[in-house]
Design a protein around this motif. Structure first.
Motif, PDB file in Angstrom:
ATOM      1  N   THR A 183      34.497  -3.133  25.281  1.00 43.07           N
ATOM      2  CA  THR A 183      33.621  -2.267  26.074  1.00 43.07           C
ATOM      3  C   THR A 183      32.483  -1.828  25.158  1.00 43.07           C
ATOM      4  O   THR A 183      32.730  -1.361  24.042  1.00 43.07           O
ATOM      5  CB  THR A 183      34.374  -1.036  26.593  1.00 43.07           C
ATOM      6  N   ALA A 184      31.256  -2.025  25.628  1.00 42.35           N
ATOM      7  CA  ALA A 184      30.074  -1.670  24.840  1.00 42.35           C
ATOM      8  C   ALA A 184      29.141  -0.833  25.701  1.00 42.35           C
ATOM      9  O   ALA A 184      29.291  -0.771  26.918  1.00 42.35           O
ATOM     10  CB  ALA A 184      29.354  -2.929  24.357  1.00 42.35           C
ATOM     11  N   ILE A 185      28.191  -0.204  25.050  1.00 45.18           N
ATOM     12  CA  ILE A 185      27.194   0.602  25.768  1.00 45.18           C
ATOM     13  C   ILE A 185      25.826   0.364  25.135  1.00 45.18           C
ATOM     14  O   ILE A 185      25.703   0.233  23.917  1.00 45.18           O
ATOM     15  CB  ILE A 185      27.575   2.105  25.763  1.00 45.18           C
ATOM     16  N   LEU A 186      24.816   0.234  25.988  1.00 45.89           N
ATOM     17  CA  LEU A 186      23.440  -0.011  25.549  1.00 45.89           C
ATOM     18  C   LEU A 186      22.527   1.016  26.158  1.00 45.89           C
ATOM     19  O   LEU A 186      22.806   1.563  27.226  1.00 45.89           O
ATOM     20  CB  LEU A 186      22.981  -1.417  25.989  1.00 45.89           C
ATOM     21  N   ASP A 187      21.378   1.251  25.518  1.00 48.90           N
ATOM     22  CA  ASP A 187      20.368   2.141  26.081  1.00 48.90           C
ATOM     23  C   ASP A 187      19.748   1.506  27.303  1.00 48.90           C
ATOM     24  O   ASP A 187      19.676   0.344  27.468  1.00 48.90           O
ATOM     25  CB  ASP A 187      19.258   2.434  25.068  1.00 48.90           C
ATOM     26  N   GLY A 236      23.290  -8.961  26.003  1.00 49.30           N
ATOM     27  CA  GLY A 236      22.326  -8.325  25.103  1.00 49.30           C
ATOM     28  C   GLY A 236      22.962  -7.345  24.137  1.00 49.30           C
ATOM     29  O   GLY A 236      22.280  -6.479  23.590  1.00 49.30           O
ATOM     30  N   ALA A 237      24.250  -7.465  23.898  1.00 52.07           N
ATOM     31  CA  ALA A 237      24.970  -6.537  23.024  1.00 52.07           C
ATOM     32  C   ALA A 237      25.523  -7.276  21.801  1.00 52.07           C
ATOM     33  O   ALA A 237      25.580  -8.506  21.773  1.00 52.07           O
ATOM     34  CB  ALA A 237      26.113  -5.867  23.787  1.00 52.07           C
ATOM     35  N   THR A 238      25.943  -6.493  20.810  1.00 50.28           N
ATOM     36  CA  THR A 238      26.629  -7.007  19.626  1.00 50.28           C
ATOM     37  C   THR A 238      27.839  -6.110  19.370  1.00 50.28           C
ATOM     38  O   THR A 238      28.036  -5.092  20.053  1.00 50.28           O
ATOM     39  CB  THR A 238      25.724  -6.984  18.379  1.00 50.28           C
ATOM     40  N   PHE A 239      28.598  -6.431  18.349  1.00 48.68           N
ATOM     41  CA  PHE A 239      29.734  -5.572  18.007  1.00 48.68           C
ATOM     42  C   PHE A 239      29.285  -4.186  17.555  1.00 48.68           C
ATOM     43  O   PHE A 239      30.057  -3.242  17.605  1.00 48.68           O
ATOM     44  CB  PHE A 239      30.631  -6.232  16.960  1.00 48.68           C
ATOM     45  N   ALA A 240      28.035  -4.032  17.143  1.00 50.24           N
ATOM     46  CA  ALA A 240      27.512  -2.710  16.787  1.00 50.24           C
ATOM     47  C   ALA A 240      27.446  -1.794  18.009  1.00 50.24           C
ATOM     48  O   ALA A 240      27.433  -0.572  17.865  1.00 50.24           O
ATOM     49  CB  ALA A 240      26.123  -2.835  16.162  1.00 50.24           C
ATOM     50  N   ASP A 241      27.424  -2.365  19.198  1.00 52.59           N
ATOM     51  CA  ASP A 241      27.354  -1.594  20.444  1.00 52.59           C
ATOM     52  C   ASP A 241      28.730  -1.320  21.047  1.00 52.59           C
ATOM     53  O   ASP A 241      28.834  -0.658  22.078  1.00 52.59           O
ATOM     54  CB  ASP A 241      26.514  -2.357  21.474  1.00 52.59           C
ATOM     55  N   VAL A 242      29.771  -1.852  20.442  1.00 53.76           N
ATOM     56  CA  VAL A 242      31.116  -1.771  21.035  1.00 53.76           C
ATOM     57  C   VAL A 242      31.716  -0.385  20.842  1.00 53.76           C
ATOM     58  O   VAL A 242      31.775   0.142  19.732  1.00 53.76           O
ATOM     59  CB  VAL A 242      32.036  -2.858  20.449  1.00 53.76           C
ATOM     60  N   LEU A 243      32.164   0.178  21.959  1.00 54.32           N
ATOM     61  CA  LEU A 243      32.878   1.455  21.948  1.00 54.32           C
ATOM     62  C   LEU A 243      34.354   1.256  21.638  1.00 54.32           C
ATOM     63  O   LEU A 243      34.975   2.097  20.993  1.00 54.32           O
ATOM     64  CB  LEU A 243      32.786   2.128  23.317  1.00 54.32           C
ATOM     65  N   GLY A 247      29.598 -10.510  13.067  1.00 53.86           N
ATOM     66  CA  GLY A 247      29.033  -9.170  12.902  1.00 53.86           C
ATOM     67  C   GLY A 247      29.991  -8.052  13.283  1.00 53.86           C
ATOM     68  O   GLY A 247      29.559  -6.973  13.682  1.00 53.86           O
ATOM     69  N   LEU A 248      31.276  -8.291  13.118  1.00 46.78           N
ATOM     70  CA  LEU A 248      32.275  -7.254  13.397  1.00 46.78           C
ATOM     71  C   LEU A 248      32.337  -6.315  12.207  1.00 46.78           C
ATOM     72  O   LEU A 248      32.666  -6.740  11.092  1.00 46.78           O
ATOM     73  CB  LEU A 248      33.648  -7.891  13.642  1.00 46.78           C
ATOM     74  N   PRO A 249      32.000  -5.035  12.397  1.00 46.95           N
ATOM     75  CA  PRO A 249      31.978  -4.114  11.253  1.00 46.95           C
ATOM     76  C   PRO A 249      33.377  -3.779  10.753  1.00 46.95           C
ATOM     77  O   PRO A 249      34.367  -3.908  11.468  1.00 46.95           O
ATOM     78  CB  PRO A 249      31.298  -2.866  11.841  1.00 46.95           C
ATOM     79  N   ALA A 250      33.419  -3.350   9.490  1.00 39.83           N
ATOM     80  CA  ALA A 250      34.664  -2.843   8.913  1.00 39.83           C
ATOM     81  C   ALA A 250      34.391  -1.425   8.444  1.00 39.83           C
ATOM     82  O   ALA A 250      33.461  -1.222   7.672  1.00 39.83           O
ATOM     83  CB  ALA A 250      35.102  -3.716   7.753  1.00 39.83           C
ATOM     84  N   PRO A 251      35.118  -0.453   8.900  1.00 44.13           N
ATOM     85  CA  PRO A 251      36.198  -0.612   9.865  1.00 44.13           C
ATOM     86  C   PRO A 251      35.665  -0.962  11.257  1.00 44.13           C
ATOM     87  O   PRO A 251      34.498  -0.743  11.562  1.00 44.13           O
ATOM     88  CB  PRO A 251      36.893   0.748   9.865  1.00 44.13           C
ATOM     89  N   MET A 252      36.567  -1.500  12.080  1.00 42.12           N
ATOM     90  CA  MET A 252      36.218  -1.881  13.445  1.00 42.12           C
ATOM     91  C   MET A 252      36.002  -0.641  14.314  1.00 42.12           C
ATOM     92  O   MET A 252      36.404   0.464  13.946  1.00 42.12           O
ATOM     93  CB  MET A 252      37.363  -2.689  14.074  1.00 42.12           C
ATOM     94  N   PRO A 253      35.407  -0.851  15.492  1.00 40.95           N
ATOM     95  CA  PRO A 253      35.357   0.239  16.474  1.00 40.95           C
ATOM     96  C   PRO A 253      36.792   0.661  16.836  1.00 40.95           C
ATOM     97  O   PRO A 253      37.742  -0.064  16.515  1.00 40.95           O
ATOM     98  CB  PRO A 253      34.673  -0.405  17.686  1.00 40.95           C
ATOM     99  N   PRO A 254      36.966   1.781  17.529  1.00 40.29           N
ATOM    100  CA  PRO A 254      38.303   2.147  17.967  1.00 40.29           C
ATOM    101  C   PRO A 254      38.976   0.948  18.635  1.00 40.29           C
ATOM    102  O   PRO A 254      38.345   0.222  19.415  1.00 40.29           O
ATOM    103  CB  PRO A 254      38.066   3.280  18.961  1.00 40.29           C
TER     104      PRO A 254
END
Length: 136
Positions: A132-136, A68-75, A104-111
């Motif tokens: 590694t991602a985190i969700l509510d 249930g995650a995407t790259f927007a949730d990636v730490l 859907g990988l953002p630029a710049p990327m997560p750490p």
């Protein structure tokens, strides 16, 4: 949103990733090292670093979506690349850029960290990606 990415003033810039991610939420998602294989184990892009980077990221996206995650949730992303040398950065980034919009990988990327290793999973595996991602 459960993840806030930032690169504070005074940190090295520009880089293709953020230096810091702050995550809040109750559900942690860890996607194990993904490689350039189809779901049946068929190798993808043998001997082709950009192609393997792209497929490993696609597989990472599938793992995230399953939770249930995407790259927007990636730490954090961690890349392991065999026989790494600085001259390979162009090929590596070509693989990232080739697939970023699709997954859907953002630029710049997560750490992110890129770690050079001698050997992975099997001799034809050039790259592995963990997320590694985190969700509510």
């Amino acid at each position: 949103m459960t993840v806030h990415h930032l690169t504070p003033e005074g940190m090295l810039q520009p880089v293709p990733y953020h230096h810091v991610a702050v995550g809040t939420g109750a559900k942690h998602v860890h996607v194990s090292g993904q490689i350039a294989r189809q779901s049946d184990g068929t190798p993808v892009a043998p001997g082709d670093l950009p192609g393997q980077v792209a497929q490993a990221l696609r597989n990472t996206a599938v793992g995230l979506a399953g939770a249930g995650a995407t790259f927007a949730d990636v730490l954090r992303l961690t890349f392991y690349v065999t026989q790494w040398a600085p001259e390979k950065v162009g090929d590596f980034m070509a693989g990232v850029e080739a697939v970023a919009k699709e997954i859907g990988l953002p630029a710049p990327m997560p750490p992110a960290s890129l770690i050079g290793v001698e050997y992975l999973f099997e001799p034809d595996v050039l790259v592995e990606v963990e997320a590694t991602a985190i969700l509510d």
